[in-house]
Design a protein around this motif. Structure first.
Motif, PDB file in Angstrom:
ATOM      1  N   ALA A 153       0.848  -1.194   0.000  1.00 46.67           N
ATOM      2  CA  ALA A 153       0.000   0.000   0.000  1.00 46.67           C
ATOM      3  C   ALA A 153       0.877   1.235   0.000  1.00 46.67           C
ATOM      4  CB  ALA A 153      -0.925   0.005   1.215  1.00 46.67           C
ATOM      5  N   LEU A 154       0.653   2.108  -0.975  1.00 48.96           N
ATOM      6  CA  LEU A 154       1.418   3.358  -1.036  1.00 48.96           C
ATOM      7  C   LEU A 154       0.819   4.402  -0.102  1.00 48.96           C
ATOM      8  CD1 LEU A 154       3.740   4.897  -2.361  1.00 48.96           C
ATOM      9  CD2 LEU A 154       2.145   5.588  -4.168  1.00 48.96           C
ATOM     10  N   VAL A 155      -0.496   4.405  -0.016  1.00 49.69           N
ATOM     11  CA  VAL A 155      -1.210   5.341   0.858  1.00 49.69           C
ATOM     12  C   VAL A 155      -2.045   4.517   1.840  1.00 49.69           C
ATOM     13  CG1 VAL A 155      -2.881   7.228   0.980  1.00 49.69           C
ATOM     14  CG2 VAL A 155      -1.298   7.080  -0.961  1.00 49.69           C
ATOM     15  N   GLY A 156      -1.946   4.880   3.094  1.00 53.06           N
ATOM     16  CA  GLY A 156      -2.707   4.136   4.089  1.00 53.06           C
ATOM     17  C   GLY A 156      -2.160   2.740   4.259  1.00 53.06           C
ATOM     18  N   GLY A 157      -3.067   1.800   4.365  1.00 54.58           N
ATOM     19  CA  GLY A 157      -2.647   0.415   4.583  1.00 54.58           C
ATOM     20  C   GLY A 157      -2.955   0.013   6.006  1.00 54.58           C
ATOM     21  N   GLY A 158      -3.564  -1.113   6.179  1.00 51.92           N
ATOM     22  CA  GLY A 158      -3.952  -1.574   7.512  1.00 51.92           C
ATOM     23  C   GLY A 158      -4.436  -2.991   7.391  1.00 51.92           C
ATOM     24  N   ARG A 159      -5.610  -3.261   7.962  1.00 49.95           N
ATOM     25  CA  ARG A 159      -6.142  -4.614   7.993  1.00 49.95           C
ATOM     26  C   ARG A 159      -7.103  -4.919   6.850  1.00 49.95           C
ATOM     27  NH1 ARG A 159      -6.903  -7.188  13.729  1.00 49.95           N
ATOM     28  NH2 ARG A 159      -4.987  -6.547  14.756  1.00 49.95           N
ATOM     29  N   THR A 196      -8.301  -5.306   2.863  1.00 53.02           N
ATOM     30  CA  THR A 196      -7.755  -5.623   1.541  1.00 53.02           C
ATOM     31  C   THR A 196      -7.856  -4.438   0.588  1.00 53.02           C
ATOM     32  OG1 THR A 196      -9.871  -6.564   0.874  1.00 53.02           O
ATOM     33  CG2 THR A 196      -8.229  -8.094   1.749  1.00 53.02           C
ATOM     34  N   HIS A 197      -8.887  -3.625   0.719  1.00 49.04           N
ATOM     35  CA  HIS A 197      -9.062  -2.528  -0.233  1.00 49.04           C
ATOM     36  C   HIS A 197      -8.018  -1.434  -0.066  1.00 49.04           C
ATOM     37  CE1 HIS A 197     -11.742  -1.074   3.149  1.00 49.04           C
ATOM     38  NE2 HIS A 197     -10.935  -0.050   2.981  1.00 49.04           N
ATOM     39  N   ASP A 198      -7.225  -1.464   1.002  1.00 52.35           N
ATOM     40  CA  ASP A 198      -6.160  -0.490   1.187  1.00 52.35           C
ATOM     41  C   ASP A 198      -4.964  -0.751   0.271  1.00 52.35           C
ATOM     42  OD1 ASP A 198      -6.526  -0.222   4.808  1.00 52.35           O
ATOM     43  OD2 ASP A 198      -7.512   0.848   3.179  1.00 52.35           O
ATOM     44  N   TYR A 199      -4.882  -1.939  -0.307  1.00 52.61           N
ATOM     45  CA  TYR A 199      -3.657  -2.386  -0.963  1.00 52.61           C
ATOM     46  C   TYR A 199      -3.773  -2.364  -2.476  1.00 52.61           C
ATOM     47  CZ  TYR A 199      -2.224  -3.413   3.692  1.00 52.61           C
ATOM     48  OH  TYR A 199      -1.891  -3.269   5.019  1.00 52.61           O
ATOM     49  N   THR A 200      -2.736  -1.810  -3.098  1.00 51.08           N
ATOM     50  CA  THR A 200      -2.724  -1.641  -4.548  1.00 51.08           C
ATOM     51  C   THR A 200      -2.144  -2.850  -5.266  1.00 51.08           C
ATOM     52  OG1 THR A 200      -2.392   0.733  -4.245  1.00 51.08           O
ATOM     53  CG2 THR A 200      -1.885  -0.173  -6.425  1.00 51.08           C
ATOM     54  N   TYR A 201      -1.091  -3.413  -4.717  1.00 50.21           N
ATOM     55  CA  TYR A 201      -0.386  -4.501  -5.375  1.00 50.21           C
ATOM     56  C   TYR A 201      -0.469  -5.766  -4.538  1.00 50.21           C
ATOM     57  CZ  TYR A 201       1.624  -0.815  -8.236  1.00 50.21           C
ATOM     58  OH  TYR A 201       1.794   0.243  -9.077  1.00 50.21           O
ATOM     59  N   TRP A 202      -0.613  -6.889  -5.239  1.00 51.63           N
ATOM     60  CA  TRP A 202      -0.713  -8.204  -4.599  1.00 51.63           C
ATOM     61  C   TRP A 202       0.198  -9.183  -5.324  1.00 51.63           C
ATOM     62  CZ3 TRP A 202      -3.794  -9.230  -0.365  1.00 51.63           C
ATOM     63  CH2 TRP A 202      -4.696  -8.216  -0.001  1.00 51.63           C
TER      64      TRP A 202
END
Length: 123
Positions: free
Chosen positions: A99-105, A107-113
């Motif tokens: 996650a470039l911005v935010g990020g936590g618990r 899944t929608h916070d994350y851009t790359y998987w």
């Protein structure tokens, strides 16, 4: 080319250990909050652990706290998940996420998987 590639999964007996790695490419790795999630068939992907950009903040799901350790090496563009005292309920496909911005618990916070790595714990 997928920017995150996991490795280290496999089959292990209950009580054993595995170390997962996630190598990043084409990312400014130190700018990303990194996390591990896991998923079993028929269930939603669930949060396992997250580590902040410089590693100073870490959070774990209650189910893995005290058994799993997340860490990162920004010089190697890699995040790790050390899994000890593994239990059959830990069986899942494990994914790393960035996650470039935010990020936590969530899944929608994350851009790359990553593509995921299978962990199977036998009883």
């Amino acid at each position: 080319q997928v920017p995150l590639v996991e490795s280290g999964g496999g089959l292990v007996q209950a009580g054993g250990s595995l170390r997962l790695s996630c190598a990043a490419s084409r990312l400014t790795f130190s700018s990303y909050q990194m996390a591990w999630f896991r998923q079993v068939p028929g269930k939603e992907r669930e949060f396992v652990a997250v580590i902040a950009r410089s590693g100073e903040i870490i959070d774990y799901a209650d189910s893995v706290k005290g058994r799993f350790t997340i860490s990162r090496d920004n010089a190697k563009n890699t995040v790790y998940l050390q899994m000890n005292s593994l239990e059959p309920d830990d069986t899942a496909v494990y994914y790393c996420a960035a996650a470039l911005v935010g990020g936590g618990r969530w899944t929608h916070d994350y851009t790359y998987w990553g593509q995921g790595t299978q962990v199977t714990v036998s009883s």
